[in-house]
Design an enzyme around this catalytic site. Structure first.
Site, PDB file in Angstrom:
ATOM      1  N   LYS A 127       0.820  -1.221   0.000  1.00 37.09           N
ATOM      2  CA  LYS A 127       0.000   0.000   0.000  1.00 37.09           C
ATOM      3  C   LYS A 127       0.847   1.261   0.000  1.00 37.09           C
ATOM      4  O   LYS A 127       0.470   2.256  -0.612  1.00 37.09           O
ATOM      5  CB  LYS A 127      -0.956   0.003   1.197  1.00 37.09           C
ATOM      6  CG  LYS A 127      -2.107  -0.971   1.010  1.00 37.09           C
ATOM      7  CD  LYS A 127      -3.263  -0.678   1.935  1.00 37.09           C
ATOM      8  CE  LYS A 127      -4.466  -1.546   1.595  1.00 37.09           C
ATOM      9  NZ  LYS A 127      -5.567  -1.402   2.513  1.00 37.09           N
ATOM     10  N   LYS A 210      -4.969  -9.426  -6.036  1.00 36.06           N
ATOM     11  CA  LYS A 210      -6.230  -9.776  -5.374  1.00 36.06           C
ATOM     12  C   LYS A 210      -7.321  -8.763  -5.745  1.00 36.06           C
ATOM     13  O   LYS A 210      -7.028  -7.599  -6.035  1.00 36.06           O
ATOM     14  CB  LYS A 210      -6.050  -9.892  -3.859  1.00 36.06           C
ATOM     15  CG  LYS A 210      -6.089  -8.618  -3.110  1.00 36.06           C
ATOM     16  CD  LYS A 210      -6.300  -8.861  -1.614  1.00 36.06           C
ATOM     17  CE  LYS A 210      -6.388  -7.492  -0.963  1.00 36.06           C
ATOM     18  NZ  LYS A 210      -7.132  -7.382   0.234  1.00 36.06           N
ATOM     19  N   LYS A 213     -11.311  -3.445  -3.116  1.00 37.20           N
ATOM     20  CA  LYS A 213     -12.259  -2.329  -3.253  1.00 37.20           C
ATOM     21  C   LYS A 213     -11.580  -1.092  -3.815  1.00 37.20           C
ATOM     22  O   LYS A 213     -12.214  -0.264  -4.438  1.00 37.20           O
ATOM     23  CB  LYS A 213     -12.872  -1.859  -1.940  1.00 37.20           C
ATOM     24  CG  LYS A 213     -12.881  -2.747  -0.786  1.00 37.20           C
ATOM     25  CD  LYS A 213     -13.509  -2.006   0.406  1.00 37.20           C
ATOM     26  CE  LYS A 213     -13.573  -2.932   1.582  1.00 37.20           C
ATOM     27  NZ  LYS A 213     -12.256  -3.142   2.213  1.00 37.20           N
TER      28      LYS A 213
HETATM   29  N1  AQP Z   1      -9.818 -10.606  -2.734  1.00 36.87           N
HETATM   30  C1  AQP Z   1     -10.077 -11.134  -1.562  1.00 36.87           C
HETATM   31  N2  AQP Z   1     -10.241 -12.469  -1.423  1.00 36.87           N
HETATM   32  C2  AQP Z   1     -10.527 -13.026  -0.212  1.00 36.87           C
HETATM   33  N3  AQP Z   1     -10.668 -12.292   0.911  1.00 36.87           N
HETATM   34  C3  AQP Z   1     -10.523 -10.954   0.822  1.00 36.87           C
HETATM   35  N4  AQP Z   1     -10.600  -9.963   1.714  1.00 36.87           N
HETATM   36  C4  AQP Z   1     -10.382  -8.772   1.117  1.00 36.87           C
HETATM   37  N5  AQP Z   1     -10.158  -8.964  -0.189  1.00 36.87           N
HETATM   38  C5  AQP Z   1     -10.225 -10.310  -0.409  1.00 36.87           C
HETATM   39  C6  AQP Z   1     -10.891 -10.184   3.110  1.00 36.87           C
HETATM   40  O1  AQP Z   1     -11.907  -9.265   3.493  1.00 36.87           O
HETATM   41  C7  AQP Z   1     -11.662  -8.880   4.845  1.00 36.87           C
HETATM   42  C8  AQP Z   1     -11.712  -7.400   4.953  1.00 36.87           C
HETATM   43  O2  AQP Z   1     -10.655  -6.810   4.291  1.00 36.87           O
HETATM   44  P1  AQP Z   1     -10.396  -5.271   4.507  1.00 36.87           P
HETATM   45  O3  AQP Z   1     -11.429  -4.474   3.842  1.00 36.87           O
HETATM   46  O4  AQP Z   1     -10.256  -4.965   5.942  1.00 36.87           O
HETATM   47  O5  AQP Z   1      -9.010  -5.020   3.893  1.00 36.87           O
HETATM   48  P2  AQP Z   1      -8.366  -5.549   2.608  1.00 36.87           P
HETATM   49  O6  AQP Z   1      -7.944  -6.966   2.803  1.00 36.87           O
HETATM   50  O7  AQP Z   1      -7.269  -4.597   2.294  1.00 36.87           O
HETATM   51  O8  AQP Z   1      -9.535  -5.491   1.539  1.00 36.87           O
HETATM   52  P3  AQP Z   1      -9.591  -4.693   0.210  1.00 36.87           P
HETATM   53  O9  AQP Z   1     -10.882  -4.974  -0.452  1.00 36.87           O
HETATM   54  O10 AQP Z   1      -8.354  -4.952  -0.587  1.00 36.87           O
HETATM   55  O11 AQP Z   1      -9.612  -3.194   0.736  1.00 36.87           O
HETATM   56  P4  AQP Z   1      -8.689  -2.004   0.332  1.00 36.87           P
HETATM   57  O12 AQP Z   1      -8.764  -1.926  -1.153  1.00 36.87           O
HETATM   58  O13 AQP Z   1      -9.253  -0.799   1.012  1.00 36.87           O
HETATM   59  O14 AQP Z   1      -7.310  -2.330   0.812  1.00 36.87           O
HETATM   60  C9  AQP Z   1     -10.325  -9.475   5.279  1.00 36.87           C
HETATM   61  O15 AQP Z   1     -10.578 -10.622   6.035  1.00 36.87           O
HETATM   62  C10 AQP Z   1      -9.693  -9.825   3.978  1.00 36.87           C
HETATM   63  O16 AQP Z   1      -8.803 -10.915   4.116  1.00 36.87           O
END
Ligand code: AQP
Length: 347
Positions: A127, A210, A213
């Site tokens: 990030k 991955k 969002k």
């Molecule tokens: N692509 C994914 N596949 C499986 N699990 C996922 N999680 C996120 N993306 C995937 C799981 O969702 C939970 C919440 O994640 P988060 O929002 O706290 O943070 P993150 O992992 O950083 O999710 P994003 O969507 O990628 O958010 P941004 O873009 O803001 O960084 C966690 O349990 C995560 O494992």
């Protein structure tokens, strides 16, 4: 559930997890996290094990969030939790910033965690990228706050996607160092719970990244609020290779985009990848993609419909979160107080 106590102490099983309201919910969040949250809520109902699920708004602001979007995304995340099957009568649902004990314990953990530990975190490196000097201090300290989120409830089990495994391991390191430094057995060794066919859902545009969002490309992800047409169009345009689907898992090696779509199909249809391939092996993507689109629409439309309905009454969502925060504080406050006592702070 396994006993997660570090040594002699028995910690009662308790489940905690959270999602950042840093954008709209994705299919990755749903399959990797929320579905597991619901399973754990329902499986533990009769045993009296508490399930605590948070909208981690303080994590979201470690990168810039437009204030109006943060408010909306927090409510939409709460709506997504409830529409997916989390029940405020069975689980504690709240947003992190309403329970100050998270940040308070987070400060103690900032003083326990080591810089070197944080620098090794893959998510920090991803990030912050090449511009680490310009990243917020909060983004760097994020895993210590996440440890506090978990340990302020003495949570023993944390359902997460694969990408969060390293942070849960760091939570154990922080708990162990705190226990060791102060000669106590106060924090449990929390276990990550990573299960299912889709613990790592990948981008629809790039099978090595991955689904996220915050990916600038909306075509890379399925949002939980996408309508049937958007879901079908994103799956139709998902990147694939020219070959037919294999009949066995080995045939998916070196084919990350194909593997991703099969994993999603398996997770949505509650089958193993082997079962799916036994059925669809030999089919071209031109045949498989419409099958996947139909399945995704059938599974996700009821959830997005319910989310839209809940979003019509934001006051009701806010009331659920306030009540959940009160319940959460009842558990967190004595844990924080005891942690302060251990550290030697006058209360
Ligand atoms: N692509 C994914 N596949 C499986 N699990 C996922 N999680 C996120 N993306 C995937 C799981 O969702 C939970 C919440 O994640 P988060 O929002 O706290 O943070 P993150 O992992 O950083 O999710 P994003 O969507 O990628 O958010 P941004 O873009 O803001 O960084 C966690 O349990 C995560 O494992």
């Amino acid at each position: 559930m396994t006993d997660a106590a570090p040594t002699g102490t028995q910690f009662s099983p308790r489940v905690f997890s959270g999602i950042q309201p840093s954008g709209g919910l994705t299919l990755g969040n749903y399959l990797g996290a929320i579905r597991r949250f619901v399973d754990m809520q329902n499986a533990n109902q009769d045993s009296g094990i508490e399930t605590i699920y948070c909208m981690v708004d303080q994590h979201a602001i470690t990168v810039w969030q437009n204030p109006a979007d943060l408010t909306r995304n927090t409510r939409e995340l709460a709506a997504g939790y409830i529409a997916s099957g989390l029940d405020p009568a069975k689980s504690i649902l709240f947003n992190q910033s309403q329970v100050a004990e998270h940040a308070q314990l987070g400060w103690l953990f900032n003083c326990v965690a080591r810089m070197g530990w944080m620098q090794r975190m893959t998510q920090w490196k991803d990030k912050a990228g090449k511009n680490q000097q310009n990243a917020s201090l909060g983004l760097f300290a994020y895993p210590a706050l996440m440890a506090a989120d978990i340990l302020v409830y003495h949570a023993t089990h944390v359902p997460v996607g694969e990408d969060q495994k390293q942070h849960v391991e760091l939570t154990r390191d922080i708990a162990a160092k705190f226990n060791h430094d102060f000669g106590v057995d106060f924090f449990p060794m929390t276990e990550p719970v990573i299960e299912g066919a889709a613990t790592r859902v990948m981008s629809l545009r790039d099978g090595s990244k991955k689904m996220s969002k915050s990916d600038p490309s909306d075509m890379s992800r399925i949002n939980m609020t996408d309508d049937a047409e958007a879901i079908a169009s994103k799956i139709r345009k998902a990147r694939t290779d020219p070959d037919a689907l294999p009949s066995e898992v080995d045939g998916l090696a070196e084919r990350p985009e194909a593997r991703n779509l099969v994993n999603i199909y398996a997770a949505l249809s509650d089958q193993t990848v082997d079962q799916v391939l036994a059925d669809v092996g030999g089919k071209q993507f031109s045949e498989f993609k419409p099958m996947l689109a139909d399945l995704a629409v059938a599974k996700l439309s009821p959830i997005s419909g319910e989310m839209a309905r809940l979003m019509e009454t934001p006051d009701e969502i806010d009331a659920i979160l306030r009540k959940g925060a009160d319940q959460a504080r009842e558990i967190a406050a004595p844990v924080l107080k005891k942690a302060y006592d251990i550290v030697g702070m006058i209360r």
